[in-house]
Write a protein that holds these residues in place. Structure first.
Motif, PDB file in Angstrom:
ATOM      1  N   GLU A 261       0.847  -1.079   0.031  1.00 44.34           N
ATOM      2  CA  GLU A 261       0.034   0.034  -0.297  1.00 44.34           C
ATOM      3  C   GLU A 261       0.765   1.237   0.050  1.00 44.34           C
ATOM      4  O   GLU A 261       0.367   2.258  -0.589  1.00 44.34           O
ATOM      5  CB  GLU A 261      -0.871  -0.037   1.181  1.00 44.34           C
ATOM      6  N   LEU A 262       1.964   1.197   0.639  1.00 40.56           N
ATOM      7  CA  LEU A 262       2.968   2.391   0.778  1.00 40.56           C
ATOM      8  C   LEU A 262       3.467   2.583  -0.640  1.00 40.56           C
ATOM      9  O   LEU A 262       3.548   3.514  -1.064  1.00 40.56           O
ATOM     10  CB  LEU A 262       3.929   2.103   1.836  1.00 40.56           C
ATOM     11  N   ILE A 263       3.893   1.584  -1.299  1.00 37.92           N
ATOM     12  CA  ILE A 263       4.561   1.820  -2.624  1.00 37.92           C
ATOM     13  C   ILE A 263       3.634   2.068  -3.706  1.00 37.92           C
ATOM     14  O   ILE A 263       4.073   2.763  -4.794  1.00 37.92           O
ATOM     15  CB  ILE A 263       5.413   0.566  -2.926  1.00 37.92           C
ATOM     16  N   SER A 264       2.455   1.354  -3.832  1.00 37.47           N
ATOM     17  CA  SER A 264       1.630   1.435  -5.049  1.00 37.47           C
ATOM     18  C   SER A 264       0.196   1.969  -4.560  1.00 37.47           C
ATOM     19  O   SER A 264      -0.559   1.865  -5.467  1.00 37.47           O
ATOM     20  CB  SER A 264       1.487  -0.005  -5.510  1.00 37.47           C
ATOM     21  N   GLY A 265       0.018   2.224  -3.319  1.00 36.42           N
ATOM     22  CA  GLY A 265      -1.267   2.753  -3.110  1.00 36.42           C
ATOM     23  C   GLY A 265      -2.276   1.590  -2.834  1.00 36.42           C
ATOM     24  O   GLY A 265      -3.602   1.970  -2.466  1.00 36.42           O
ATOM     25  N   GLY A 266      -2.118   0.706  -3.475  1.00 36.26           N
ATOM     26  CA  GLY A 266      -3.100  -0.800  -3.024  1.00 36.26           C
ATOM     27  C   GLY A 266      -2.122  -1.951  -3.444  1.00 36.26           C
ATOM     28  O   GLY A 266      -1.608  -2.151  -4.189  1.00 36.26           O
ATOM     29  N   GLU A 267      -2.830  -3.250  -2.523  1.00 35.33           N
ATOM     30  CA  GLU A 267      -2.341  -4.426  -3.359  1.00 35.33           C
ATOM     31  C   GLU A 267      -2.423  -4.547  -4.523  1.00 35.33           C
ATOM     32  O   GLU A 267      -1.432  -5.729  -5.069  1.00 35.33           O
ATOM     33  CB  GLU A 267      -2.558  -5.445  -2.141  1.00 35.33           C
ATOM     34  N   ASP A 268      -3.425  -4.586  -5.173  1.00 37.60           N
ATOM     35  CA  ASP A 268      -3.797  -4.869  -6.704  1.00 37.60           C
ATOM     36  C   ASP A 268      -2.578  -4.495  -7.587  1.00 37.60           C
ATOM     37  O   ASP A 268      -2.073  -4.870  -8.445  1.00 37.60           O
ATOM     38  CB  ASP A 268      -5.093  -4.539  -7.266  1.00 37.60           C
ATOM     39  N   VAL A 269      -2.328  -3.150  -7.473  1.00 41.78           N
ATOM     40  CA  VAL A 269      -1.341  -2.454  -8.165  1.00 41.78           C
ATOM     41  C   VAL A 269       0.081  -2.860  -8.070  1.00 41.78           C
ATOM     42  O   VAL A 269       0.864  -3.421  -8.998  1.00 41.78           O
ATOM     43  CB  VAL A 269      -1.267  -0.775  -8.032  1.00 41.78           C
ATOM     44  N   PHE A 270       0.309  -3.315  -6.777  1.00 41.10           N
ATOM     45  CA  PHE A 270       1.305  -3.781  -6.405  1.00 41.10           C
ATOM     46  C   PHE A 270       1.719  -5.098  -6.999  1.00 41.10           C
ATOM     47  O   PHE A 270       2.888  -5.747  -7.532  1.00 41.10           O
ATOM     48  CB  PHE A 270       1.938  -3.684  -4.981  1.00 41.10           C
ATOM     49  N   VAL A 271       0.641  -6.051  -7.124  1.00 44.67           N
ATOM     50  CA  VAL A 271       0.808  -7.484  -7.572  1.00 44.67           C
ATOM     51  C   VAL A 271       1.150  -7.316  -9.126  1.00 44.67           C
ATOM     52  O   VAL A 271       1.588  -8.014  -9.580  1.00 44.67           O
ATOM     53  CB  VAL A 271      -0.517  -8.193  -7.416  1.00 44.67           C
ATOM     54  N   HIS A 272       0.463  -5.996  -9.866  1.00 48.12           N
ATOM     55  CA  HIS A 272       0.871  -6.069 -11.153  1.00 48.12           C
ATOM     56  C   HIS A 272       2.464  -5.742 -11.329  1.00 48.12           C
ATOM     57  O   HIS A 272       3.085  -6.323 -12.332  1.00 48.12           O
ATOM     58  CB  HIS A 272       0.150  -4.807 -11.586  1.00 48.12           C
ATOM     59  N   LEU A 273       2.848  -4.985 -10.463  1.00 47.85           N
ATOM     60  CA  LEU A 273       4.566  -4.859 -10.544  1.00 47.85           C
ATOM     61  C   LEU A 273       5.203  -6.228 -10.526  1.00 47.85           C
ATOM     62  O   LEU A 273       6.404  -6.466 -10.954  1.00 47.85           O
ATOM     63  CB  LEU A 273       5.143  -3.861  -9.398  1.00 47.85           C
ATOM     64  N   MET A 274       4.702  -7.150  -9.449  1.00 49.62           N
ATOM     65  CA  MET A 274       5.300  -8.426  -9.031  1.00 49.62           C
ATOM     66  C   MET A 274       5.238  -9.013 -10.358  1.00 49.62           C
ATOM     67  O   MET A 274       6.248  -9.739 -10.812  1.00 49.62           O
ATOM     68  CB  MET A 274       4.434  -8.914  -8.040  1.00 49.62           C
ATOM     69  N   ASN A 275       4.097  -9.330 -11.261  1.00 51.55           N
ATOM     70  CA  ASN A 275       3.977  -9.955 -12.233  1.00 51.55           C
ATOM     71  C   ASN A 275       4.834  -9.205 -13.511  1.00 51.55           C
ATOM     72  O   ASN A 275       5.391 -10.027 -14.430  1.00 51.55           O
ATOM     73  CB  ASN A 275       2.478 -10.094 -12.831  1.00 51.55           C
ATOM     74  N   GLU A 276       4.966  -8.382 -13.497  1.00 52.71           N
ATOM     75  CA  GLU A 276       5.760  -7.571 -14.593  1.00 52.71           C
ATOM     76  C   GLU A 276       7.183  -7.838 -14.215  1.00 52.71           C
ATOM     77  O   GLU A 276       7.929  -8.311 -15.264  1.00 52.71           O
ATOM     78  CB  GLU A 276       5.546  -6.055 -14.581  1.00 52.71           C
TER      79      GLU A 276
END
Length: 395
Positions: free
Chosen positions: A147-162
């Motif tokens: 949440e700190l880095i991406s504002g939410g877990e869903d957006v962060f998970v996108h970074l993980m998959n990329e």
């Protein structure tokens, strides 16, 4: 090691086209920093009680043993390695700081599963959350960082998959930061080995966190669940995982002298089994394989003839360390075959690829690496170019 050079005909139009200049010379030299034994060690049949596993050499990247390495399985908390990778990258980019205070959301506070026990009204720093994520396997810490880095877990998970795609993790897909079971959340032993390798390689300043045996936050001390940190002094990481669907999983790295091995076991039956089977893999790798290092990065592998240049020789080598994991006692059978354009004509830039080297063991090609110029060679003056033109015509 036997080293053979094979100059190849230039593709540029030259006088006497069709004439192939073939220069073959063979010389023998001692391998640098190779441990060899008088006889080949007999390799026993390896049996590991895990649904899937891999064992790799960190420096060479080679797999030494595997079973179902590409089977898609629930990775459980091994997922947190990718969560950590994205966090470390954000630190590197200075998007966040270790001493930064992080707000605790309702979602992160109420996370199920393993936790470090953060609270909404209690200050917590990025550094504390990283410790809680790695050592205590805190799901709440993972979500708070996301949440700190991406504002939410869903957006962060996108970074993980990329990032998984960039690392070549072709059979991996994440749906959360924690490893909680989901039908579309999966990885493989092979892919997780790539991820562990990347953590150690790309973020050596943070990797020692994975060897910390316990961590205390909010008055609660929790041990690292990796039992091998207590049982084997050579083990210095990396992560455990468990869900009902995944079984007991463990990624382990161990270093003995200048060798580092990484093991991944997935789907074992118990905490004791994942430790025992990981130890079995590591012992197998250290006992029955050696790491051969024929060349270091930018070490001169050959001095090649160059035409129409300000000098008549050019140093050639590699832009990386060349390492191989070989069955013990086989290092002296490693051979290298160099192939390069002939005539090699100046100018040549430093770092320019001028050929390739094929490494062969027992008649089987095991690797091919680009051969690069280790120095810049400018074109000669008019007289020098004319003189080399004449010599090339006479050859």
């Amino acid at each position: 090691m036997e080293f053979t050079c094979f100059p190849l005909q230039s593709e540029e139009p030259k006088s006497r086209q069709g004439l192939v200049v073939v220069i073959r010379h063979i010389f023998t030299f001692l391998l640098f920093l190779i441990m060899i034994t008088p006889a080949v060690a007999q390799q026993p049949e390896l049996t590991v009680a895990a649904r899937s596993y891999v064992l790799s050499d960190f420096h060479s990247g080679q797999l030494l043993a595997s079973h179902n390495p590409h089977e898609r399985l629930d990775p459980a908390s091994l997922t947190k390695l990718m969560t950590a990778y994205i966090v470390f990258f954000a630190l590197k980019q200075e998007r966040i700081a270790l001493d930064q205070v992080v707000p605790v959301s309702e979602k992160s506070w109420r996370m199920e599963g393993s936790r470090m026990f953060i609270e909404p009204n209690k200050p917590v720093t990025v550094n504390e959350l990283i410790h809680g994520m790695i050592i205590q396997s805190g799901n709440d810490a993972c979500v708070a960082l996301a949440e700190l880095i991406s504002g939410g877990e869903d957006v962060f998970v996108h970074l993980m998959n990329e990032q998984a795609k960039r690392l070549g993790m072709h059979n991996t897909h994440f749906t959360n930061t924690t490893g909680l079971t989901h039908s579309d959340h999966y990885s493989t032993a092979y892919d997780l080995n790539l991820l562990a390798t990347a953590i150690i390689r790309d973020f050596p300043q943070y990797y020692p966190l994975y060897s910390q045996r316990e961590y205390t936050y909010n008055g609660i001390t929790q041990p690292n669940r990796n039992r091998l940190l207590w049982l084997d002094p050579n083990v210095d990481g990396v992560k455990t995982g468990w869900t009902k669907a995944a079984g007991y999983c463990l990624i382990t790295s161990a270093k003995r002298d200048d060798r580092r091995l990484i093991s991944v076991v997935m789907g074992t039956a118990s905490p004791n089994a994942r430790s025992t089977e990981s130890q079995r893999l590591l012992n197998y790798g250290f006992q029955f394989f050696d790491t051969a290092r024929p060349y270091k990065k930018y070490q001169t592998a050959a001095d090649l003839r160059i035409w129409k240049g300000a000098q008549d020789k050019i140093k050639a080598g590699f832009d990386r360390d060349i390492n191989f994991s070989l069955p013990r006692g086989q290092a002296d059978k490693l051979k290298a075959r160099m192939e390069y354009k002939q005539p090699l004509v100046a100018p040549v830039a430093r770092g320019q690829q001028i050929g390739q080297v094929k490494f062969v063991l027992d008649g089987q090609e095991i690797a091919v690496y680009p051969l690069i110029a280790l120095e810049k060679v400018d074109a000669a003056n008019f007289a020098g170019r004319a003189w080399d033109n004449l010599k090339m015509l006479l050859n």
